[in-house]
Structures are given as structure tokens and as C-alpha cells.
Design an enzyme around this catalytic site. Structure first.
Site, PDB file in Angstrom:
ATOM      1  N   GLY A  95     -41.020  92.164 -53.015  1.00  0.00           N
ATOM      2  CA  GLY A  95     -42.322  92.083 -52.377  1.00  0.00           C
ATOM      3  C   GLY A  95     -42.549  90.684 -51.850  1.00  0.00           C
ATOM      4  O   GLY A  95     -41.673  89.817 -51.917  1.00  0.00           O
TER       5      GLY A  95
ATOM      6  N   ASP B 237     -54.346  96.994 -49.526  1.00  0.00           N
ATOM      7  CA  ASP B 237     -53.016  96.964 -48.904  1.00  0.00           C
ATOM      8  C   ASP B 237     -52.398  98.363 -48.931  1.00  0.00           C
ATOM      9  O   ASP B 237     -51.234  98.540 -49.274  1.00  0.00           O
ATOM     10  CB  ASP B 237     -52.114  95.969 -49.635  1.00  0.00           C
ATOM     11  CG  ASP B 237     -50.863  95.618 -48.829  1.00  0.00           C
ATOM     12  OD1 ASP B 237     -50.895  95.783 -47.593  1.00  0.00           O
ATOM     13  OD2 ASP B 237     -49.873  95.181 -49.430  1.00  0.00           O
TER      14      ASP B 237
ATOM     15  N   ASN C 159     -46.428 101.647 -50.143  1.00  0.00           N
ATOM     16  CA  ASN C 159     -47.105 101.573 -51.437  1.00  0.00           C
ATOM     17  C   ASN C 159     -47.511 102.943 -51.963  1.00  0.00           C
ATOM     18  O   ASN C 159     -48.323 103.036 -52.882  1.00  0.00           O
ATOM     19  CB  ASN C 159     -48.330 100.666 -51.341  1.00  0.00           C
ATOM     20  CG  ASN C 159     -47.952  99.200 -51.343  1.00  0.00           C
ATOM     21  OD1 ASN C 159     -46.872  98.842 -51.782  1.00  0.00           O
ATOM     22  ND2 ASN C 159     -48.828  98.350 -50.845  1.00  0.00           N
TER      23      ASN C 159
END
Length: 626
Positions: free
Chosen positions: A20, A138, A143
């Protein structure tokens, strides 16, 4: 600083599952509960940065507070102690699956039915998060995971914020360049966000899984952010065949520019998705097709023309009336001509001289990411020039300030210089090896560094109290705000010698290696132990010595036997017993001893004593009673 292979003596790290912006995720084994887990570790190069350290801890707190089947569970958090300082980590549920990003990239768009099911589950996860006061901020295909059992899992609350703290722009906690395609308009402008921002981002995800591409794309994050703020998305059905108008309506309501026009909660969005899934019309307003829009405009134009009326009968005018009529018409023609000329003149003046300029106040974009700040300023009509500068307080790619400064009144269209941080000034770490700690601090301070920490590490005897290295290493560049760890020699490491008696030489050396000992010598000694077996060490077991010491292994010759107790035995019985033990030596018969009648001719004294080692060819002294 490197990531250790074990964390807190409990988690054994394996392969890296992904990276990440500020962390790396490992597949790991929980040695206590004997299960596979995913461990997210803050990147070693960021662990000393307070802003990233605090953000990582906030992620752990946010995620740990959310216990929902559609949210990746957090099992544990902690900090591993390393020579460079604490290294935080998060232990999470290991999800064996793939992300929506990978699915779209490899398989293309989902079927409408499957897309609705996946996003409806994601809506449940986000609604639970919002009810617990956490905005994700986000939401993107990378995700959202689909497990091997087809369960939907929302993950990575890395830049999530509590709703009570959402007045700060998302970009004040993380750069958004990588996720610009899923930013809400308010995020792109740097405004405060709430749960409806996640709804917009989830609308972008739904758009992409239905069509294979996000609603807006561009050559740069700035151009994408601009489209989020200013451009209307093309309906999904115009991008991909087989999508219904009802599904268009749901997507476009989620993508409304004004948060007031969106679904107000993720639960509302899910309810409409369920309606469409069941073949019912959604509550979202239907989106007109081009044909429907054309038909509606044509109908409106026909209504504006009004009903047809018959013309009035023509009336004859006398000369006076005719002259009056002609004069009136002439005056109206003159008025219209003058107005037309004035319009042209005003238009030319505006185009030539720019018209009347208005003053605009420069917004405060300090602390925002450069992409967000530029979008905000361009939306106000300013021309932009960027200038990169080092800054110790503003994260890289975030705005230090503007010129003219914030809240200054300037003309619309003026050029604004945006000063963008490159992070703290970078300088080279000088070599401070062999100096004392105080001397090293002085030299590093002269080089521009100001934060130091001492760590001790084993060294050769001559380097005790001297610097043997730094972290970051010498000649490597580092931010002047980073802590420089000065590693001071503490002399050779010491260990207690373990007991290796009774082992072969090879086994004894291997066991000593485990304790750090690598240097050995051997000495043959008289012993009743089998030949080649270690009888002890020099220094003896339990002694604390430096690990670079030479350990002498005392090895049995195998030339002795253990002296038995011969007390009270006649010589005719004692001798066979000794011979049976391998004794080949000579008897030293000492003078008889007055020991009373019962001990006549019996052994009353022996040397060596019972239980001691005796050489097989040695002399044994016995005395008998008289």
C-alpha cells in the site's frame, strides 16, 4: 530498518501479499492459535515519520472498532521492537480471494445481477461503518475483496476518519493521486466530507464493475478531479450494452455532484439496488434516453407555438392613419437598430478589454495535496504555477502555501504560485564510525540533523563505547527531521556455556553453535566414559564468557573404569570383580590393619575410593583386617 521475520514471538511472517501507500501486507502464521492471518506492517522507511506512524495507528483503531461480516476483521495490533525503534503492525483476518480491481482487469465487467449483489453487500459494510462514526474515504475496487466463498469484504480503512473529525480534507491525511478516479467532488475540492462521499465513491465502483472502466479518466489526477467536480458522467448503458435504465438511475443518483441530491445513506442506495435486482423500479429518478429527450423537447416546442387563430379581417386605412402607422413603424425600427449597435459595441469592448474584472479571495489550500489544491484554485478561475520546496512540517506533495497568500483579494484569472512540499530537506549522513557518542552527535548536528537515539550492539573489545554504525547508514541521504540511531559498541556478546557432557564432539559443537559459540579446541582426558564422549568443558558449564571465546571440549580417552566398593570382601572375591571390570594393573597390598576378629582377611581400606575413575592399568592399594 528491515521488517523482522517474527513479531512479538507470535506471528511468523511469510510471503508479501501486497503493498500500500504506507504499508506492506504479509501472509503470516499465528503460532499461538495455529491459523493463517494477514499482517499489515508499516513500511520500515516510514516508521520513524510521526505523521505516518499516527495515521497507521488510527487505521488500527478504526478497523478494530468495526465488527461486521462484510468488513475484514482485525484480530490484534502491536509494535515490534527493532534496533531502529518500534515498528507497528495490524493482524487481520486472512481473506483468500481477489479484489474487484483484479476481477474487472482480468474478466471484464460483471453481469448486472452479480454487480448489484456485490455492491449491495458493500453498502451494508459502509452503512455499518457510518453508523459507528467512521467514514472510509478511500472506497475503490482495490479495497473490496471477493473471498473464495463469494463473501464480500471491505478493507483498508487507512485514511478513514471519525465523522466528528471529518472537517479536514481527505488530503490532509493522505495523498489521493492513486485514487483520483473514485474521489467525490467535495474531496476533489478539499471540502469537508461525510458519509455521502463514500456513497459517491461506491457509485464510481459500481459504474466500473458494470462497464469495465471508471466514470472519469484523464491524463493526470488533476484532470480526473476536475471532471468529478464539473463534468456529468455518461450513463453506464451508453458505455456497455445490456444495462437497464433503472440501473442507470441508481448509478447516476449515487454520482450526483451535490451531496444533497445523492443517496443520503449507503442503506438507501442498497434499498434501490435491491429493488432493481427484484425487477422493481428504484426511487431514483429515471434517466431519459436521447430519443426520449428529443421527443420531449419537440412536444414542448409545439406547445409554445400556441393554438392556431384565424387572421383578423383587413381594414382600410385613410391617408392620415396610413402616415401615422408608417411613422410609428419607422421609429421602432430606429430603436431596434440603435440597440443592436450598442450590443455589438459592448460585446467588442468586453472581448477587447476583458470586461469588468472582479476580485476573488485566494482560498486557503495549505496542507492539501497538490492535486486537490490545484483543482480548488482552478475552479475559482485562477491560473496555476507550481514550485517545489523542502518543508519539515508539510508531507511530500502537499501544499506549503500560495503566492499570493491565502485570503488575499486578487483579480479572477490571475496566476497563483502553489508551493508544494518535497518533504523535509534531505542530507547525507556523515560517517561517524569509531567516534564516541558525544562526538558523533556533534558531527551529525553540524550536518543538519537534530534528532538522535543511542542503541547498543555487540562489538570487538577495542570498539567498546565507540560508534560502530548508524541507521540510516553513513553516506545515505535522509530527511533532517528523521531520528538518526547511533549504534555504540558494547563489546563482545556474552553467553552462559551450556552443559554438553555425555555428548559426542559433533553434537556438542552444534549445541554450542546455537548459543553463539563458534571457536573450539579439544583435550583428551582420563575418564570412565566411552572413548570420544565429551566429559566437560573449559571454562566449565554455566560460566558466562564472550561468545568469541575458545571453548575447550574435554574428550574421554575411555581408559578408566569406576572403582567398585570392595569393603568387607576377601581378596579371592575382590580380585575377580576388578578383573571383570577390565583391570590389568598391579595390587599394592598394604600392611594389615587391626580391625577386629570379624574383619580378618577382609578389605578394610581401598585406594582409589569407591566411585572414582581408575585407569585400567593402574595400581590399586588394598589393606586387610587382622
Amino acid at each position: 530498518m528491515t521488517t523482522p521475520s517474527h513479531l512479538s514471538d507470535r506471528y511468523e511472517l511469510g510471503e508479501i501479499l501486497g503493498f500500500g501507500g504506507m504499508s506492506e501486507v504479509h501472509l503470516a502464521r499465528d503460532l499461538r492459535l495455529h491459523r493463517d492471518v494477514a499482517v499489515k506492517v508499516l513500511r520500515a522507511d516510514l516508521a520513524r515519520d510521526p505523521s505516518f506512524y499516527l495515521r497507521f495507528r488510527r487505521e488500527a483503531q478504526n478497523a478494530a472498532a468495526l465488527n461486521h461480516p462484510a468488513i475484514v476483521a482485525v484480530y490484534d495490533t502491536g509494535e515490534a521492537e527493532t534496533p531502529a525503534g518500534p515498528l507497528p503492525y495490524i493482524v487481520m483476518e486472512y481473506v483468500d480471494g481477489v479484489t474487484l480491481r483484479d476481477i474487472v482487469h482480468t474478466e471484464g465487467p460483471m453481469t448486472p445481477k452479480r454487480a448489484i449483489e456485490v455492491i449491495a453487500d458493500a453498502c451494508q459494510a459502509l452503512n455499518f461503518s457510518h453508523q459507528n462514526g467512521i467514514i472510509h474515504r478511500d472506497v475503490k475496487p482495490a479495497n473490496i475483496m471477493i473471498s473464495a466463498t463469494n463473501a464480500v469484504k471491505v478493507m483498508d480503512f487507512g485514511i478513514a476518519r471519525a465523522i466528528a473529525d471529518s472537517g479536514n480534507s481527505v488530503t490532509q491525511t493522505a495523498a489521493v493521486i492513486g485514487t483520483a478516479q473514485y474521489l467525490s467532488p467535495e474531496q476533489a475540492r478539499g471540502d469537508s466530507v461525510d458519509a455521502r462521499s463514500d456513497v459517491y465513491s461506491l457509485g464510481c465502483v459500481l459504474y466500473e464493475v458494470l462497464t469495465g472502466e471508471p466514470p472519469f479518466t484523464g491524463d493526470s489526477p488533476v484532470s480526473v478531479a476536475y471532471q468529478h467536480v464539473r463534468e456529468d458522467p455518461i450513463p453506464p448503458s451508453a458505455r456497455h450494452e445490456g444495462l437497464s435504465a433503472d440501473l442507470d438511475a441508481v448509478v447516476l443518483k449515487a454520482l450526483a455532484k451535490n451531496p444533497e441530491n445523492r443517496y443520503q445513506t449507503a442503506a438507501e442506495m442498497r434499498a434501490d439496488l435491491v429493488r432493481v435486482h427484484n425487477g422493481e423500479p428504484p426511487e431514483a429518478p429515471k434517466v431519459l434516453t436521447d430519443a426520449e429527450r428529443t421527443s420531449l423537447l419537440s412536444s414542448a416546442a409545439g406547445n409554445l407555438s400556441g393554438p392556431r387563430t384565424d387572421p383578423l379581417p383587413r381594414q382600410d386605412l385613410d391617408d392620415t392613419d396610413r402616415d401615422r402607422s408608417i411613422g410609428s413603424v419607422g421609429r421602432w425600427v430606429a430603436v431596434v437598430a440603435v440597440l443592436a449597435v450598442l450590443t455589438v459595441v459592448v460585446t467588442i469592448a468586453i472581448n477587447t478589454f476583458g470586461g469588468i474584472t472582479r476580485d476573488v479571495q485566494v482560498p486557503d489550500v495549505r496542507g492539501q495535496s497538490s492535486a486537490d489544491a490545484i483543482a480548488t484554485l482552478q475552479n475559482r478561475g485562477f491560473k496555476i504555477r507550481t514550485l517545489q520546496k523542502p518543508d519539515s512540517t508539510i508531507p511530500p506533495d502537499h501544499v506549503i502555501g500560495t503566492d499570493p497568500a491565502a485570503n488575499t483579494s486578487v483579480s479572477a484569472g490571475d496566476e497563483i504560485t502553489v508551493n508544494v512540499s518535497t518533504g523535509p530537506e534531505q542530507r547525507e549522513i556523515p560517517d561517524v564510525s569509531t567516534l564516541t557518542y558525544a562526538e558523533a552527535v556533534k558531527k551529525l548536528t553540524a550536518a543538519g540533523f537534530g534528532r538522535f537515539k543511542q542503541a547498543n550492539s555487540p562489538s570487538t573489545p577495542e570498539l567498546v563505547g565507540k560508534v560502530i554504525g548508524t541507521n540510516p547508514p553513513a553516506n545515505q541521504t535522509s530527511a533532517i527531521t528523521n531520528v538518526v540511531i547511533i549504534i555504540v559498541g558494547s563489546g563482545p556478546a556474552t553467553k552462559d556455556i551450556p552443559d554438553v557432557a555425555g555428548q559426542t564432539v559433533d553434537v556438542a559443537q552444534k549445541n554450542l553453535n546455537v548459543y553463539g559459540f563458534t571457536k573450539f579446541s579439544q583435550a583428551s582426558v582420563d575418564s570412565p566414559r566411552p572413548a570420544g564422549e565429551v566429559t566437560g568443558t573449559n571454562p566449565p558449564a554455566g560460566t558466562t564468557v564472550p561468545v568469541d571465546s575458545v571453548i575447550e571440549l574435554q574428550v574421554s580417552k575411555g581408559n578408566q573404569f569406576v572403582m567398585p566398593d570392595l569393603s568387607g570382601m576377601f581378596w579371592v572375591d575382590a580380585e575377580p570383580r576388578l578383573r571383570a571390570l577390565g583391570w590389568t594393573g598391579m595390587l599394592d597390598k598394604g600392611a594389615d590393619v587391626d580391625a577386629g576378629g570379624s574383619q580378618h582377611n577382609r578389605v578394610v581400606y581401598q585406594n582409589p575410593p569407591a566411585g572414582t575413575g581408575v585407569n585400567r592399568d593402574g595400581i590399586i592399594t588394598l589393606r586387610f583386617g587382622q
